[in-house]
Write a protein that holds these residues in place. Structure first.
Motif, PDB file in Angstrom:
ATOM      1  N   ASP A   1       6.542  -8.751  -6.480  1.00  0.00           N
ATOM      2  CA  ASP A   1       7.076  -8.192  -7.423  1.00  0.00           C
ATOM      3  C   ASP A   1       6.757  -7.014  -6.485  1.00  0.00           C
ATOM      4  OD1 ASP A   1       7.542  -7.853 -10.867  1.00  0.00           O
ATOM      5  OD2 ASP A   1       5.989  -6.355  -9.680  1.00  0.00           O
ATOM      6  N   ALA A   2       5.456  -6.584  -6.049  1.00  0.00           N
ATOM      7  CA  ALA A   2       5.436  -4.980  -5.761  1.00  0.00           C
ATOM      8  C   ALA A   2       6.430  -4.812  -4.212  1.00  0.00           C
ATOM      9  CB  ALA A   2       4.109  -4.598  -5.535  1.00  0.00           C
TER      10      ALA A   2
ATOM     11  N   GLU B   1      11.601   4.194  -1.627  1.00  0.00           N
ATOM     12  CA  GLU B   1      10.999   5.878  -1.695  1.00  0.00           C
ATOM     13  C   GLU B   1       9.949   5.887  -2.333  1.00  0.00           C
ATOM     14  OE1 GLU B   1      10.913   9.768  -4.202  1.00  0.00           O
ATOM     15  OE2 GLU B   1      10.774   7.481  -5.160  1.00  0.00           O
ATOM     16  N   PRO B   2       9.331   7.002  -1.262  1.00  0.00           N
ATOM     17  CA  PRO B   2       7.324   7.242  -1.711  1.00  0.00           C
ATOM     18  C   PRO B   2       6.985   7.153  -2.950  1.00  0.00           C
ATOM     19  CG  PRO B   2       8.663   8.155  -0.146  1.00  0.00           C
ATOM     20  CD  PRO B   2       9.964   8.139  -0.733  1.00  0.00           C
ATOM     21  N   ALA B   3       7.743   8.091  -4.030  1.00  0.00           N
ATOM     22  CA  ALA B   3       7.114   8.192  -5.278  1.00  0.00           C
ATOM     23  C   ALA B   3       7.367   6.875  -6.209  1.00  0.00           C
ATOM     24  CB  ALA B   3       8.288   8.749  -6.366  1.00  0.00           C
ATOM     25  N   THR B   4       8.047   5.716  -5.538  1.00  0.00           N
ATOM     26  CA  THR B   4       8.177   4.877  -6.182  1.00  0.00           C
ATOM     27  C   THR B   4       6.890   3.177  -5.780  1.00  0.00           C
ATOM     28  OG1 THR B   4      10.728   4.538  -6.794  1.00  0.00           O
ATOM     29  CG2 THR B   4       9.245   2.489  -6.115  1.00  0.00           C
ATOM     30  N   LEU B   5       6.844   3.729  -4.379  1.00  0.00           N
ATOM     31  CA  LEU B   5       5.930   3.049  -3.677  1.00  0.00           C
ATOM     32  C   LEU B   5       4.381   3.332  -3.963  1.00  0.00           C
ATOM     33  CD1 LEU B   5       7.334   3.616   0.572  1.00  0.00           C
ATOM     34  CD2 LEU B   5       7.251   1.406  -1.628  1.00  0.00           C
ATOM     35  N   GLY B   6       4.771   4.707  -4.159  1.00  0.00           N
ATOM     36  CA  GLY B   6       2.668   5.052  -4.869  1.00  0.00           C
ATOM     37  C   GLY B   6       2.662   4.605  -5.546  1.00  0.00           C
ATOM     38  N   ALA B   7       3.605   4.300  -7.215  1.00  0.00           N
ATOM     39  CA  ALA B   7       3.687   4.129  -8.519  1.00  0.00           C
ATOM     40  C   ALA B   7       2.838   2.163  -8.069  1.00  0.00           C
ATOM     41  CB  ALA B   7       4.497   4.345  -9.740  1.00  0.00           C
ATOM     42  N   SER B   8       3.925   1.583  -7.300  1.00  0.00           N
ATOM     43  CA  SER B   8       3.872   0.473  -7.492  1.00  0.00           C
ATOM     44  C   SER B   8       2.559   0.528  -6.563  1.00  0.00           C
ATOM     45  CB  SER B   8       4.643  -0.136  -6.596  1.00  0.00           C
ATOM     46  OG  SER B   8       4.893  -1.753  -6.415  1.00  0.00           O
TER      47      SER B   8
ATOM     48  N   LYS C   1      -0.756   1.605  -7.113  1.00  0.00           N
ATOM     49  CA  LYS C   1      -0.875   1.979  -8.084  1.00  0.00           C
ATOM     50  C   LYS C   1      -1.063   0.776  -9.038  1.00  0.00           C
ATOM     51  CE  LYS C   1      -1.420   5.565 -10.165  1.00  0.00           C
ATOM     52  NZ  LYS C   1      -1.428   6.945 -10.792  1.00  0.00           N
ATOM     53  N   ILE C   2      -0.074   0.201  -9.385  1.00  0.00           N
ATOM     54  CA  ILE C   2      -0.534  -1.090 -10.555  1.00  0.00           C
ATOM     55  C   ILE C   2      -0.373  -2.079 -10.084  1.00  0.00           C
ATOM     56  CG2 ILE C   2       1.928  -2.605 -11.581  1.00  0.00           C
ATOM     57  CD1 ILE C   2       3.427  -0.124 -12.357  1.00  0.00           C
ATOM     58  N   LEU C   3      -0.462  -2.016  -8.502  1.00  0.00           N
ATOM     59  CA  LEU C   3      -1.035  -3.399  -7.623  1.00  0.00           C
ATOM     60  C   LEU C   3      -2.242  -3.848  -7.657  1.00  0.00           C
ATOM     61  CD1 LEU C   3      -0.410  -6.219  -6.517  1.00  0.00           C
ATOM     62  CD2 LEU C   3      -0.369  -5.226  -4.401  1.00  0.00           C
ATOM     63  N   SER C   4      -2.718  -2.222  -7.684  1.00  0.00           N
ATOM     64  CA  SER C   4      -4.388  -2.024  -7.314  1.00  0.00           C
ATOM     65  C   SER C   4      -5.169  -2.933  -8.821  1.00  0.00           C
ATOM     66  CB  SER C   4      -4.548  -0.995  -7.010  1.00  0.00           C
ATOM     67  OG  SER C   4      -5.039  -0.173  -7.848  1.00  0.00           O
ATOM     68  N   GLN C   5      -4.416  -2.489  -9.667  1.00  0.00           N
ATOM     69  CA  GLN C   5      -4.823  -2.574 -10.975  1.00  0.00           C
ATOM     70  C   GLN C   5      -5.173  -3.984 -11.168  1.00  0.00           C
ATOM     71  OE1 GLN C   5      -2.397  -0.185 -14.067  1.00  0.00           O
ATOM     72  NE2 GLN C   5      -3.328   1.335 -13.888  1.00  0.00           N
ATOM     73  N   HIS C   6      -4.300  -5.382 -10.990  1.00  0.00           N
ATOM     74  CA  HIS C   6      -4.307  -6.568 -11.268  1.00  0.00           C
ATOM     75  C   HIS C   6      -5.303  -6.767  -9.531  1.00  0.00           C
ATOM     76  CE1 HIS C   6      -1.931  -7.307 -13.817  1.00  0.00           C
ATOM     77  NE2 HIS C   6      -0.765  -5.703 -13.427  1.00  0.00           N
TER      78      HIS C   6
END
Length: 253
Positions: free
Chosen positions: A216-217, A227-234, A236-241
């Motif tokens: 998914d990521a 895009e760097p901002a999208t990568l950073g947010a993605s 962070k989401i991945l690390s939560q799982h």
């Protein structure tokens, strides 16, 4: 690799990994002993799964070239006709789930509503077709080690990866309105396959979450043009799982 749930694409958008409302994966972990029970919801004692596990064990212990179909069948207590009912060759044992995944992705994309954006549809189809969990990593490593070390299997890999890629590029061709062998559909198929292989490599190294989260990521990042901002947010989401830190996983589980 795996069978999936194509119905997630036919109605309202399914919850995705990274969405707090997303449901957890199916609780079907693979035991460490490869001769043990089936996984991911298959009925216990299915002949196909038993043959698959016995073949994988014999390939690993004796070598792929030194293992015969007769040996696999005898070990399973069945005849060669039963083996060929499920598999067309020794090599197909190692590729059967991957080929099933290709069929699942193609079927899912054929049913996706027109209003679903192209890359969203591809991402959701790929995620739905893959239910591997961290506990499945040892077996998959054994499969990949065999494929990477046996020349006959190495030469066949391109055929299977090409079929996966074409399942995506054929869908992209319809959405883009161009022939499947033209530039943009081919680029979509090959870029998606590359992103998924990167996700698989990272997942199999870390063994810290289900493969779906990595897929998914990776496809989300691809769709956003990395895009760097999208990568950073993605990230962070991945690390939560990620339920636990990375840990080594032996071939025995």
């Amino acid at each position: 690799m795996l069978s999936g749930q194509v119905t997630a694409l036919s109605g309202d958008p399914a919850a995705l990994p990274g969405d707090p409302a997303a449901p957890p994966g199916d609780p079907a972990a693979l035991p460490g002993d490869l001769a043990a029970a089936p996984r991911r919801g298959r009925p216990p004692g299915t002949s196909r799964r038993e043959l698959e596990l016995i073949a994988l064990r014999l390939f690993t212990e004796q070598g792929f070239d030194n293992t015969t179909i007769d040996q696999i069948s005898t070990e399973a207590g069945v005849n060669k006709r039963t083996f060929f009912r499920y598999f067309s060759s020794k090599a197909s044992v190692l590729w059967s789930e991957f080929d099933t995944e290709v069929g699942t992705i193609r079927a899912a994309l054929a049913e996706v509503p027109d209003e679903v954006p192209m890359m969203d549809a591809i991402r959701r189809a790929v995620v739905a077709a893959n239910h591997y969990r961290a506990e499945d990593v040892p077996e998959l490593r054994m499969r990949m080690n065999l494929i990477g070390s046996v020349p006959a299997l190495q030469s066949s890999a391109a055929i299977h990866y090409d079929a996966w890629e074409r399942a995506v590029s054929d869908f992209a061709a319809i959405r883009i309105g161009q022939p499947a062998d033209s530039l943009y559909p081919l680029a979509v198929g090959r870029a998606t396959l590359a992103a998924c292989r990167a996700a698989y490599d990272r997942w199999s190294t870390r063994a810290d979450a289900d493969l779906t989260f990595y897929l998914d990521a990776a496809i989300t990042a691809l769709a956003a043009g990395f895009e760097p901002a999208t990568l950073g947010a993605s990230a962070k989401i991945l690390s939560q799982h990620v339920a636990r830190p990375a840990r080594p996983v032996s071939a025995a589980g």
